[in-house]
Structure formats: structure tokens, C-alpha cells
Design a protein around this motif. Structure first.
Motif, PDB file in Angstrom:
ATOM      1  N   LEU A   1       0.832  -1.218   0.000  1.00  0.00           N
ATOM      2  CA  LEU A   1       0.000   0.000   0.000  1.00  0.00           C
ATOM      3  C   LEU A   1       0.863   1.263   0.000  1.00  0.00           C
ATOM      4  O   LEU A   1       0.657   2.171  -0.807  1.00  0.00           O
ATOM      5  CB  LEU A   1      -0.946  -0.008   1.212  1.00  0.00           C
ATOM      6  CG  LEU A   1      -1.845   1.221   1.328  1.00  0.00           C
ATOM      7  CD1 LEU A   1      -2.858   1.256   0.187  1.00  0.00           C
ATOM      8  CD2 LEU A   1      -2.574   1.255   2.670  1.00  0.00           C
TER       9      LEU A   1
ATOM     10  N   LEU B   1      -1.967   6.079  14.049  1.00  0.00           N
ATOM     11  CA  LEU B   1      -2.975   7.099  13.705  1.00  0.00           C
ATOM     12  C   LEU B   1      -4.121   7.042  14.715  1.00  0.00           C
ATOM     13  O   LEU B   1      -4.540   5.953  15.124  1.00  0.00           O
ATOM     14  CB  LEU B   1      -3.503   6.851  12.291  1.00  0.00           C
ATOM     15  CG  LEU B   1      -2.470   7.110  11.184  1.00  0.00           C
ATOM     16  CD1 LEU B   1      -2.992   6.639   9.843  1.00  0.00           C
ATOM     17  CD2 LEU B   1      -2.123   8.592  11.122  1.00  0.00           C
ATOM     18  N   ASP B   2      -4.620   8.224  15.099  1.00  0.00           N
ATOM     19  CA  ASP B   2      -5.690   8.274  16.110  1.00  0.00           C
ATOM     20  C   ASP B   2      -7.057   8.075  15.451  1.00  0.00           C
ATOM     21  O   ASP B   2      -7.322   8.636  14.382  1.00  0.00           O
ATOM     22  CB  ASP B   2      -5.664   9.642  16.815  1.00  0.00           C
ATOM     23  CG  ASP B   2      -4.332   9.873  17.515  1.00  0.00           C
ATOM     24  OD1 ASP B   2      -3.757   8.899  18.036  1.00  0.00           O
ATOM     25  OD2 ASP B   2      -3.847  11.032  17.510  1.00  0.00           O
ATOM     26  N   HIS B   3      -7.888   7.313  16.127  1.00  0.00           N
ATOM     27  CA  HIS B   3      -9.276   7.087  15.678  1.00  0.00           C
ATOM     28  C   HIS B   3      -9.354   6.729  14.194  1.00  0.00           C
ATOM     29  O   HIS B   3     -10.247   7.177  13.479  1.00  0.00           O
ATOM     30  CB  HIS B   3     -10.132   8.345  15.950  1.00  0.00           C
ATOM     31  CG  HIS B   3     -10.111   8.770  17.382  1.00  0.00           C
ATOM     32  ND1 HIS B   3     -10.542   7.936  18.402  1.00  0.00           N
ATOM     33  CD2 HIS B   3      -9.701   9.912  17.971  1.00  0.00           C
ATOM     34  CE1 HIS B   3     -10.402   8.560  19.564  1.00  0.00           C
ATOM     35  NE2 HIS B   3      -9.880   9.764  19.336  1.00  0.00           N
ATOM     36  N   PHE B   4      -8.439   5.923  13.773  1.00  0.00           N
ATOM     37  CA  PHE B   4      -8.399   5.578  12.356  1.00  0.00           C
ATOM     38  C   PHE B   4      -9.640   4.781  11.943  1.00  0.00           C
ATOM     39  O   PHE B   4     -10.135   4.904  10.815  1.00  0.00           O
ATOM     40  CB  PHE B   4      -7.114   4.771  12.081  1.00  0.00           C
ATOM     41  CG  PHE B   4      -6.922   4.420  10.644  1.00  0.00           C
ATOM     42  CD1 PHE B   4      -6.744   5.402   9.687  1.00  0.00           C
ATOM     43  CD2 PHE B   4      -6.935   3.091  10.230  1.00  0.00           C
ATOM     44  CE1 PHE B   4      -6.584   5.077   8.355  1.00  0.00           C
ATOM     45  CE2 PHE B   4      -6.783   2.763   8.905  1.00  0.00           C
ATOM     46  CZ  PHE B   4      -6.600   3.758   7.968  1.00  0.00           C
ATOM     47  N   LYS B   5     -10.147   3.991  12.880  1.00  0.00           N
ATOM     48  CA  LYS B   5     -11.329   3.167  12.586  1.00  0.00           C
ATOM     49  C   LYS B   5     -12.497   4.054  12.143  1.00  0.00           C
ATOM     50  O   LYS B   5     -13.248   3.689  11.248  1.00  0.00           O
ATOM     51  CB  LYS B   5     -11.692   2.348  13.844  1.00  0.00           C
ATOM     52  CG  LYS B   5     -12.713   1.264  13.604  1.00  0.00           C
ATOM     53  CD  LYS B   5     -12.858   0.413  14.865  1.00  0.00           C
ATOM     54  CE  LYS B   5     -13.890  -0.686  14.697  1.00  0.00           C
ATOM     55  NZ  LYS B   5     -15.153  -0.240  14.139  1.00  0.00           N
TER      56      LYS B   5
ATOM     57  N   ASN C   1     -12.308   4.866   8.457  1.00  0.00           N
ATOM     58  CA  ASN C   1     -12.764   3.710   7.686  1.00  0.00           C
ATOM     59  C   ASN C   1     -14.279   3.599   7.717  1.00  0.00           C
ATOM     60  O   ASN C   1     -14.931   3.392   6.687  1.00  0.00           O
ATOM     61  CB  ASN C   1     -12.182   2.422   8.269  1.00  0.00           C
ATOM     62  CG  ASN C   1     -10.861   2.040   7.636  1.00  0.00           C
ATOM     63  OD1 ASN C   1     -10.535   2.522   6.556  1.00  0.00           O
ATOM     64  ND2 ASN C   1     -10.105   1.193   8.302  1.00  0.00           N
TER      65      ASN C   1
ATOM     66  N   HIS D   1     -13.117   2.105   3.306  1.00  0.00           N
ATOM     67  CA  HIS D   1     -11.777   1.540   3.382  1.00  0.00           C
ATOM     68  C   HIS D   1     -10.805   2.240   2.437  1.00  0.00           C
ATOM     69  O   HIS D   1      -9.624   2.443   2.758  1.00  0.00           O
ATOM     70  CB  HIS D   1     -11.868   0.049   3.031  1.00  0.00           C
ATOM     71  CG  HIS D   1     -10.939  -0.796   3.826  1.00  0.00           C
ATOM     72  ND1 HIS D   1      -9.729  -1.197   3.327  1.00  0.00           N
ATOM     73  CD2 HIS D   1     -11.046  -1.301   5.079  1.00  0.00           C
ATOM     74  CE1 HIS D   1      -9.120  -1.920   4.247  1.00  0.00           C
ATOM     75  NE2 HIS D   1      -9.892  -2.004   5.315  1.00  0.00           N
TER      76      HIS D   1
ATOM     77  N   ASP E   1      -7.223   3.838   3.229  1.00  0.00           N
ATOM     78  CA  ASP E   1      -5.973   3.530   2.516  1.00  0.00           C
ATOM     79  C   ASP E   1      -5.272   4.808   2.076  1.00  0.00           C
ATOM     80  O   ASP E   1      -4.052   4.928   2.170  1.00  0.00           O
ATOM     81  CB  ASP E   1      -6.263   2.660   1.281  1.00  0.00           C
ATOM     82  CG  ASP E   1      -6.553   1.216   1.664  1.00  0.00           C
ATOM     83  OD1 ASP E   1      -6.433   0.891   2.860  1.00  0.00           O
ATOM     84  OD2 ASP E   1      -6.905   0.420   0.766  1.00  0.00           O
TER      85      ASP E   1
ATOM     86  N   ARG F   1       5.949   0.138   7.739  1.00  0.00           N
ATOM     87  CA  ARG F   1       4.578  -0.011   8.251  1.00  0.00           C
ATOM     88  C   ARG F   1       4.559  -1.363   8.958  1.00  0.00           C
ATOM     89  O   ARG F   1       4.682  -2.404   8.311  1.00  0.00           O
ATOM     90  CB  ARG F   1       3.583   0.025   7.093  1.00  0.00           C
ATOM     91  CG  ARG F   1       2.138  -0.073   7.548  1.00  0.00           C
ATOM     92  CD  ARG F   1       1.200   0.068   6.372  1.00  0.00           C
ATOM     93  NE  ARG F   1      -0.164  -0.213   6.729  1.00  0.00           N
ATOM     94  CZ  ARG F   1      -1.032  -0.798   5.926  1.00  0.00           C
ATOM     95  NH1 ARG F   1      -0.680  -1.154   4.706  1.00  0.00           N
ATOM     96  NH2 ARG F   1      -2.259  -1.009   6.337  1.00  0.00           N
TER      97      ARG F   1
ATOM     98  N   GLY G   1      -1.461  -2.469  10.913  1.00  0.00           N
ATOM     99  CA  GLY G   1      -2.522  -1.815  10.122  1.00  0.00           C
ATOM    100  C   GLY G   1      -2.305  -0.321   9.998  1.00  0.00           C
ATOM    101  O   GLY G   1      -2.047   0.202   8.913  1.00  0.00           O
ATOM    102  N   GLU G   2      -2.440   0.415  11.129  1.00  0.00           N
ATOM    103  CA  GLU G   2      -2.227   1.864  11.079  1.00  0.00           C
ATOM    104  C   GLU G   2      -1.086   2.239  12.009  1.00  0.00           C
ATOM    105  O   GLU G   2      -1.073   3.304  12.606  1.00  0.00           O
ATOM    106  CB  GLU G   2      -3.506   2.656  11.417  1.00  0.00           C
ATOM    107  CG  GLU G   2      -4.581   1.918  12.172  1.00  0.00           C
ATOM    108  CD  GLU G   2      -4.263   1.718  13.662  1.00  0.00           C
ATOM    109  OE1 GLU G   2      -3.611   0.688  13.951  1.00  0.00           O
ATOM    110  OE2 GLU G   2      -4.669   2.556  14.502  1.00  0.00           O
TER     111      GLU G   2
ATOM    112  N   ARG H   1      -3.846  11.385  23.009  1.00  0.00           N
ATOM    113  CA  ARG H   1      -3.854  11.388  21.527  1.00  0.00           C
ATOM    114  C   ARG H   1      -3.305  12.710  20.988  1.00  0.00           C
ATOM    115  O   ARG H   1      -3.207  13.686  21.696  1.00  0.00           O
ATOM    116  CB  ARG H   1      -5.245  11.087  20.963  1.00  0.00           C
ATOM    117  CG  ARG H   1      -5.663   9.637  21.221  1.00  0.00           C
ATOM    118  CD  ARG H   1      -6.814   9.192  20.337  1.00  0.00           C
ATOM    119  NE  ARG H   1      -7.082   7.781  20.516  1.00  0.00           N
ATOM    120  CZ  ARG H   1      -7.804   7.252  21.519  1.00  0.00           C
ATOM    121  NH1 ARG H   1      -8.310   8.039  22.433  1.00  0.00           N
ATOM    122  NH2 ARG H   1      -8.000   5.968  21.591  1.00  0.00           N
TER     123      ARG H   1
END
Ligand SMILES: Nc1nc2c(ncn2[C@@H]2O[C@H](COP(=O)(O)OP(=O)(O)OP(=O)(O)O)[C@@H](O)[C@H]2O)c(=O)[nH]1
Length: 376
Positions: free
Chosen positions: A221, A255-259, A262, A267, A271, A293, A296-297, A370
């Protein structure tokens, strides 16, 4: 002998064409090289049968097939080295010379004229090929590359010497004359093209190895190192410290609050955020630094020869840059923040994993608020 060359050419061509079926898309030029070997085999076959087939086939068609073989061979190398744009000039030259050859043949001109046309087309096409090979950087020059270069230059020298012999010696009155340079050229070209195909297969194998290595060590990625490559690189860095060289820092960024990104934007947006975060990190570090990397994040940054105070400055720079520049997603600004933990290798650390674990603990502290940095 021509028959042996024809059979070898056919076998080589078939092998390369079969390899093409399972080759990854980044490895190009197999199709052209395969057909080059087949065209060469057909030319050799027609010459081998010259006493049994009409002259128009054994001379005219054989030569045109030879031009096709030379052009396809040069085109295969051009595509292999990502210069597909050279196809037009390569085939243009081969076509032009084929037409000139046919005219010369139809006019019943002497053997010299035909030899000069053949020499001309070979010098131009293999000149392009030599230029392509010499442009390759040292890192990409393997055994296959070396053999291709030697054989290409040898064929050019042999063809030039033969043209010279035809221009000066009355002995060389036929393409099958027993003149030593003519025999050397005949035998040399027959086997050179076959071995050139073999060298190309070697070069392809070297490229496969490179592709597999890239796949095994690169995050597809972001193009950064993956976890395994990062851990290997930092284990080497750690070994240097144990040999008494200067220490290093490692930072872990998450990364903060990446979910939420998404979930809210999809998604693909996530990315995009990961990609732009990776390029931001790269913009903040020096060439000798290592970034990968590792989840995931989650990203890790190795900073060789950097003190804890300098390391803190670097990760603060990254944090501020990320918070200040939103990611562009389909024209919409997406605000992101990152938390980063840092640790410096100490004398008591016996492995890189210990330093990384401390950086992870520092990250845990940073995550409490954060958009923060912390060190341990
Ligand atoms: N788009 C995308 N998402 C990924 C990728 N890898 C992991 N993720 C997602 O990253 C998210 C990580 O979520 P969490 O571990 O809860 O982390 P977070 O939402 O950033 O929360 P905090 O780290 O606590 O701030 C999960 O939803 C994963 O599905 C990836 O390659 N692409």
C-alpha cells in the motif's frame, strides 16, 4: 549446423513463451524474445533446407525472418528494461531494411549489397540493445545482463568484420563462402542468438528474484518496508551499536481514531490516509533513517545516530505536520492526528525488540491524550 541452430532456437523460443504465461506483469519482454527465437529458428531452417527449397525462400524469406528475429530480440530487451516506446523505431528499421533487401534481391544485385543491408540492420538494432543494456545501473547488472552484452557486441563485431571481408576480399563471393570470417560469422550468429535467449532467461530469473524480494519486504500500500524488513534493518542497526558505534532511536506512530475514518468514509479513504501519512513521515526524515509499516495503522521509524532530544524534535515535527495538513479525499479535507512514542537504545538493551517494546510503552502514554508524543 543450421538445423541444430533451428532446433535449439525452437526449444528456446518455446521455453520463453511458456515462461511468459506465468510471468508477473512487471517482467516484460518474454513474448518478444520467445518469438525472436522462433523467427530465428525458421530462418535457420530455411537456410538448412536451401538445397531443397526455392531460392526465394532460402534467401529472401530467411533474411526477412532474420530481420524479424533481430528486431523482436531488441524489442524484448527494450520491454524488459521498460522502454516499450522503442518498438516503433525498432520494427520500422527492420521493415525498411527488409524492403531494401527485397529490392536489392529483385534487382539481382551482388552479394555485397545484401551483406551490407544485413550488417546495417544488425548494427542499428543491436546498437540500440547495447545502449539499453549499458544504461542499466550497477545493481541491475547480473550474469544474464553480462552474457547478453558480450554476445550482442560480439555479433556486431562479427557482422562488421564480415562486411569488411565482403568489401575487400574476392574470395567472399557467396554468403556461404568458406572465407574464415564468413564461417566465424555464420557459426557465431547462429549460436549467439540461441545463447542470447538463454542469457535473457537468466536475466528474467534475476528479475523474478528481485520481484519476490520486493514483495517479501515491501508494504504494497505505502511502498514502505513491511514489518519483517523493518525488523531486519533495525536488528542490523542494533548490531552496529553493540560493536560500539553510535546509538539510535526508534519511534512507533499510530494514527488516532483511524477506525472512524474507515467507518465514515470507507476503506479506500482509509488507505489514502495511510499512504499520505507514509509520505509525510518520509518528508520529515533523513535518507539514512528507516521507516516501515509494522501494523494496520502503525508505523515505525528508526533514527540512527540520533539523541533522545533530537528524536523528540523529529517526532514532534511529524505530529505537527500531520495535524496541520488534512488529507485530500475526493476533494474533501480529512483531518487526522497521530500519537508517537519514542525510545533510545541503551547499553543494557540486548536486542532491538527491547527498544521497540519501550517505544510501544511510550506510545501507550501518548495515546492517553492522543495527538501527542512521549518518550521512555
Ligand atoms: N483502510 C485500511 N484500514 C486498515 C488497514 N489495516 C488496518 N485497518 C483498520 O485500522 C483500524 C484500527 O482500529 P483501532 O485499532 O481501533 O485503532 P483506532 O481507531 O485508530 O483507535 P486508536 O488507535 O485507539 O486511536 C481497524 O478498523 C482496521 O480495520 C488498511 O490497510 N487499510
Amino acid at each position: 549446423m543450421f538445423m541444430i541452430a533451428a532446433l535449439l532456437g525452437l526449444a528456446m523460443g518455446a521455453i520463453v513463451l511458456l515462461m511468459q504465461r506465468s510471468a508477473p506483469s512487471s517482467v516484460r519482454g518474454l513474448l518478444e524474445t520467445g518469438w525472436s527465437a522462433i523467427a530465428f529458428a525458421v530462418a535457420s531452417l530455411l537456410i538448412a533446407l536451401r538445397d531443397h527449397v526455392p531460392e526465394i525462400l532460402s534467401f529472401l524469406l530467411a533474411n526477412v525472418m532474420l530481420y524479424v528475429a533481430l528486431a523482436a530480440n531488441a524489442h524484448g530487451v527494450a520491454r524488459f528494461y521498460h522502454r516499450s516506446d522503442l518498438a516503433r523505431p525498432i520494427y520500422g528499421i527492420a521493415l525498411l531494411c527488409s524492403v531494401i533487401y527485397c529490392i536489392i534481391y529483385a534487382l539481382g544485385a551482388g552479394i555485397q549489397g545484401r551483406v551490407y543491408v544485413y550488417t546495417g540492420v544488425l548494427l542499428v538494432l543491436f546498437g540500440i540493445k547495447t545502449w539499453l543494456l549499458l544504461r542499466e545501473t550497477r545493481g541491475n547488472r547480473g550474469i544474464g545482463w553480462g552474457i547478453m552484452l558480450v554476445l550482442t557486441v560480439t555479433m556486431m563485431l562479427l557482422a562488421s568484420a564480415r562486411a569488411l571481408a565482403f568489401a575487400t576480399s574476392p574470395v567472399a563471393d557467396s554468403v556461404f563462402s568458406q572465407h574464415p570470417i564468413n564461417i566465424a560469422h555464420g557459426v557465431g550468429s547462429m549460436f549467439a542468438l540461441v545463447f542470447m535467449t538463454l542469457a535473457f532467461i537468466l536475466a528474467v530469473n534475476e528479475r523474478y528474484r528481485q520481484v519476490l524480494q520486493d514483495l517479501a519486504y515491501t508494504d504494497s500500500l505505502t511502498g514502505l518496508m513491511n514489518r519483517r524488513a523493518f525488523m531486519d534493518a533495525m536488528a542490523r542497526e542494533h548490531a552496529k551499536v553493540q560493536r560500539g558505534q553510535s546509538s539510535y532511536c526508534v519511534a512507533v506512530a499510530d494514527l488516532d481514531h483511524f477506525k472512524r475514518i474507515n467507518d465514515a468514509l470507507g476503506h479506500a479513504a482509509g488507505d489514502r490516509v495511510l499512504e499520505s501519512f507514509a509520505s509525510r513521515v518520509q518528508a520529515c526524515i533523513r535518507p539514512g533513517d528507516v521507516v516501515g509499516r509494522i501494523g494496520g495503522e502503525e508505523f515505525a521509524i528508526g533514527l540512527p545516530g540520533v539523541s533522545q532530544a533530537d528524536g523528540m524534535q523529529i517526532i514532534e515535527r511529524i505530529r505537527k505536520l500531520v495535524a496541520a495538513t488534512p488529507v485530500n479525499w475526493r476533494g474533501q479535507p480529512v483531518m487526522i492526528t497521530v500519537s508517537i512514542g519514542l525510545s533510545r537504545c541503551k547499553d543494557a538493551d540486548t536486542s532491538f525488540e527491547q527498544v521497540l517494546l519501550r517505544a510501544d510503552q511510550a506510545l501507550y502514554d501518548a495515546k492517553l491524550t492522543r495527538d501527542a508524543t512521549a518518550a521512555k
